[in-house]
Design a protein around this motif. Structure first.
Motif, PDB file in Angstrom:
ATOM      1  N   ASP A  44     -12.343  -4.705 -13.669  1.00  0.00           N
ATOM      2  CA  ASP A  44     -12.304  -3.244 -13.763  1.00  0.00           C
ATOM      3  C   ASP A  44     -11.047  -2.752 -13.042  1.00  0.00           C
ATOM      4  O   ASP A  44     -11.035  -2.617 -11.813  1.00  0.00           O
ATOM      5  N   PRO A  45      -9.982  -2.483 -13.777  1.00  0.00           N
ATOM      6  CA  PRO A  45      -8.704  -2.069 -13.160  1.00  0.00           C
ATOM      7  C   PRO A  45      -8.800  -0.797 -12.326  1.00  0.00           C
ATOM      8  O   PRO A  45      -7.907  -0.514 -11.528  1.00  0.00           O
ATOM      9  N   ARG A  46      -9.885  -0.035 -12.484  1.00  0.00           N
ATOM     10  CA  ARG A  46     -10.026   1.199 -11.694  1.00  0.00           C
ATOM     11  C   ARG A  46     -10.437   0.920 -10.257  1.00  0.00           C
ATOM     12  O   ARG A  46     -10.359   1.806  -9.402  1.00  0.00           O
ATOM     13  N   THR A  47     -10.906  -0.296  -9.995  1.00  0.00           N
ATOM     14  CA  THR A  47     -11.415  -0.618  -8.659  1.00  0.00           C
ATOM     15  C   THR A  47     -10.289  -0.596  -7.631  1.00  0.00           C
ATOM     16  O   THR A  47      -9.230  -1.199  -7.821  1.00  0.00           O
ATOM     17  N   ARG A  48     -10.532   0.102  -6.544  1.00  0.00           N
ATOM     18  CA  ARG A  48      -9.569   0.147  -5.440  1.00  0.00           C
ATOM     19  C   ARG A  48     -10.040  -0.808  -4.346  1.00  0.00           C
ATOM     20  O   ARG A  48     -11.195  -0.747  -3.920  1.00  0.00           O
ATOM     21  N   CYS A  49      -9.165  -1.682  -3.915  1.00  0.00           N
ATOM     22  CA  CYS A  49      -9.494  -2.660  -2.879  1.00  0.00           C
ATOM     23  C   CYS A  49      -8.704  -2.362  -1.612  1.00  0.00           C
ATOM     24  O   CYS A  49      -7.476  -2.240  -1.652  1.00  0.00           O
ATOM     25  N   VAL A  50      -9.421  -2.237  -0.507  1.00  0.00           N
ATOM     26  CA  VAL A  50      -8.810  -1.910   0.784  1.00  0.00           C
ATOM     27  C   VAL A  50      -9.281  -2.949   1.805  1.00  0.00           C
ATOM     28  O   VAL A  50     -10.459  -3.348   1.792  1.00  0.00           O
ATOM     29  N   PHE A  51      -8.382  -3.353   2.685  1.00  0.00           N
ATOM     30  CA  PHE A  51      -8.699  -4.367   3.691  1.00  0.00           C
ATOM     31  C   PHE A  51      -8.675  -3.743   5.082  1.00  0.00           C
ATOM     32  O   PHE A  51      -7.697  -3.068   5.443  1.00  0.00           O
ATOM     33  N   LEU A  52      -9.727  -3.962   5.856  1.00  0.00           N
ATOM     34  CA  LEU A  52      -9.729  -3.626   7.274  1.00  0.00           C
ATOM     35  C   LEU A  52      -9.549  -4.941   8.020  1.00  0.00           C
ATOM     36  O   LEU A  52     -10.393  -5.845   7.912  1.00  0.00           O
ATOM     37  N   CYS A  53      -8.476  -5.058   8.783  1.00  0.00           N
ATOM     38  CA  CYS A  53      -8.086  -6.341   9.370  1.00  0.00           C
ATOM     39  C   CYS A  53      -7.804  -6.202  10.861  1.00  0.00           C
ATOM     40  O   CYS A  53      -7.890  -5.116  11.429  1.00  0.00           O
ATOM     41  N   SER A  54      -7.435  -7.312  11.481  1.00  0.00           N
ATOM     42  CA  SER A  54      -7.196  -7.344  12.925  1.00  0.00           C
ATOM     43  C   SER A  54      -5.743  -7.010  13.243  1.00  0.00           C
ATOM     44  O   SER A  54      -4.886  -6.977  12.354  1.00  0.00           O
ATOM     45  N   PRO A  55      -5.426  -6.797  14.532  1.00  0.00           N
ATOM     46  CA  PRO A  55      -4.032  -6.528  14.923  1.00  0.00           C
ATOM     47  C   PRO A  55      -3.151  -7.783  14.932  1.00  0.00           C
ATOM     48  O   PRO A  55      -1.956  -7.672  15.214  1.00  0.00           O
ATOM     49  N   ARG A  56      -3.716  -8.959  14.668  1.00  0.00           N
ATOM     50  CA  ARG A  56      -2.912 -10.179  14.714  1.00  0.00           C
ATOM     51  C   ARG A  56      -1.814 -10.142  13.657  1.00  0.00           C
ATOM     52  O   ARG A  56      -2.063  -9.746  12.503  1.00  0.00           O
ATOM     53  N   PRO A  57      -0.600 -10.553  13.998  1.00  0.00           N
ATOM     54  CA  PRO A  57       0.517 -10.498  13.042  1.00  0.00           C
ATOM     55  C   PRO A  57       0.253 -11.243  11.743  1.00  0.00           C
ATOM     56  O   PRO A  57       0.745 -10.847  10.689  1.00  0.00           O
ATOM     57  N   ILE A  58      -0.540 -12.323  11.795  1.00  0.00           N
ATOM     58  CA  ILE A  58      -0.790 -13.106  10.583  1.00  0.00           C
ATOM     59  C   ILE A  58      -1.482 -12.265   9.520  1.00  0.00           C
ATOM     60  O   ILE A  58      -1.237 -12.428   8.317  1.00  0.00           O
TER      61      ILE A  58
END
Length: 391
Positions: A44-58
């Motif tokens: 479904d190309p309408r799907t928006r994907c967002v990532f909540l991640c850590s402060p680590r540079p990697i």
């Protein structure tokens, strides 16, 4: 609270979905999430994907390389040492608050569903999701779930288990999750040429994951010094990890490997952005047993020598690898940290595999019989309500 009722709380039932992936700290949490996001966009190309991640540079490095939308939250891992425990306790409330702000903003764009990928980043995001009354799906990747996943499982609406852990009766088991970029898409010769290797030379691929593995690097340095002859007729592609593991030092070990000079043809790199090419080039691999590495061995059917991370008290990496070992597609050894002891056990087995093509072919066939590593498609289908068998 049922999933249908929780998902109905939002702009409207017809709104585009917003899938929020919670995880980070290592590539082992992020790459499976990227694989699922890839499948979501295809379904479904309408799907928006967002990532909540850590402060680590990697985290920023991996997600920026993939052009992913991400937000950093100030999460810190839990540790028993007083200083680590203090950092965790001090970070918990800010991490939950930052997560709630992000989730509230995203609910204006569509129906938000949080996908917890495990680890210390996922827990505060899940706490925020429950406070905002948003649905949560836990994707478990390790055969022995960690503290965060056990905590999240009590709060998740659904659990999808990619490691057959058996930890939760209500979990649905799926196969491993692998992003398309980590699966070979060309011939061995083409993959080798793309990596700057000789197209017609058998290739050993060594990887310690996104953070590298110092003890595997030390093991290879010792084997190159004392048993260089076992690598005759082979070349090596070696992902060493960050600068503290020194790709330059590892490259020098290959270039100067005795006896007689000439070294072992090899390319040492700090970080591999083209894992599909690396696996596609390989006839044999040496790897850690993180969930991501095990999944990639499965998906690419590359015979493996697994060396679990030696400092995990629950030995979950060993359990991750066991199904591939039981199937006949991999060998498993203890990493003793003391490289001479590890070398005394791994060396003979590695020499055997490097010289026995029939054994390698048998191991590859065993891995192929495991079936496709299609867990990313399964998760995406569930999240979009398109797979009634799994859902």
């Amino acid at each position: 609270m049922s999933e249908s009722s929780s998902e109905s709380r939002g702009p409207s039932a017809s709104s585009a979905k917003v899938i929020v992936f919670a995880g980070g700290g290592t590539g082992g949490h992020l790459y499976p999430a990227l694989a699922i996001a890839e499948q979501l966009r295809e379904l479904d190309p309408r799907t928006r994907c967002v990532f909540l991640c850590s402060p680590r540079p990697i985290d920023a490095k991996i997600l920026a390389d993939e052009s992913a939308e991400f937000h950093v939250i100030p999460a810190q891992p839990l540790g028993l040492h007083p200083s680590r425990l203090f950092r965790f306790l001090r970070s918990w409330r800010p991490a939950v608050q930052a997560s709630r702000r992000s989730l509230r903003e995203l609910t204006r764009e569509g129906a938000v569903h949080v996908v917890a990928m495990g680890g210390f980043v996922a827990a505060p995001v899940v706490q925020a999701a429950r406070a905002e009354r948003l649905p949560v799906t836990l994707v478990n990747l390790d055969a022995v779930p960690g503290k965060a996943n056990r905590w999240i499982a009590l709060r998740a609406d659904r659990i999808l288990d990619a490691a057959s852990s058996g930890a939760w009766p209500r979990a649905t088991t799926i196969r491993p999750i692998v992003r398309r970029a980590a699966v070979a898409g060309q011939s061995k010769e083409e993959c080798r040429a793309s990596l700057g290797l000789a197209p017609d030379t058998p290739t050993l691929f060594i990887t310690g994951g996104s953070q590298g593995a110092r003890t595997i690097n030390d093991l290879m340095t010792l084997l190159l010094r004392d048993q260089r002859s076992m690598f005759a007729g082979w070349q090596v592609y070696h992902q060493t990890g960050p600068p503290r593991h020194s790709e330059a030092d590892m490259q020098r070990a290959y270039d100067e490997a005795p006896p007689g000079g000439g070294g072992v043809p090899a390319r040492a790199v700090e970080f591999c952005r083209t894992m599909g090419l690396a696996w596609g080039a390989a006839d044999l691999s040496i790897a850690r047993c993180g969930a991501g590495a095990v999944a990639e061995v499965w998906a690419n059917a590359v015979p493996a020598v697994f060396l679990p991370y030696p400092f995990h008290r629950d030995h979950h990496q060993q359990r991750n690898a066991q199904p591939l070992v039981d199937a006949g597609g991999a060998l498993l050894f203890r990493d003793w940290v003391n490289s001479p002891k590890t070398a005394s056990e791994v060396g003979p087995a590695l020499r055997m595999l490097l010289t026995d093509r029939a054994r390698r072919n048998s191991m590859r066939a065993a891995l192929q019989r495991l079936g496709p590593a299609d867990g990313a498609f399964a998760v995406a289908s569930v999240l979009l309500g398109k797979n009634t068998q799994i859902a």
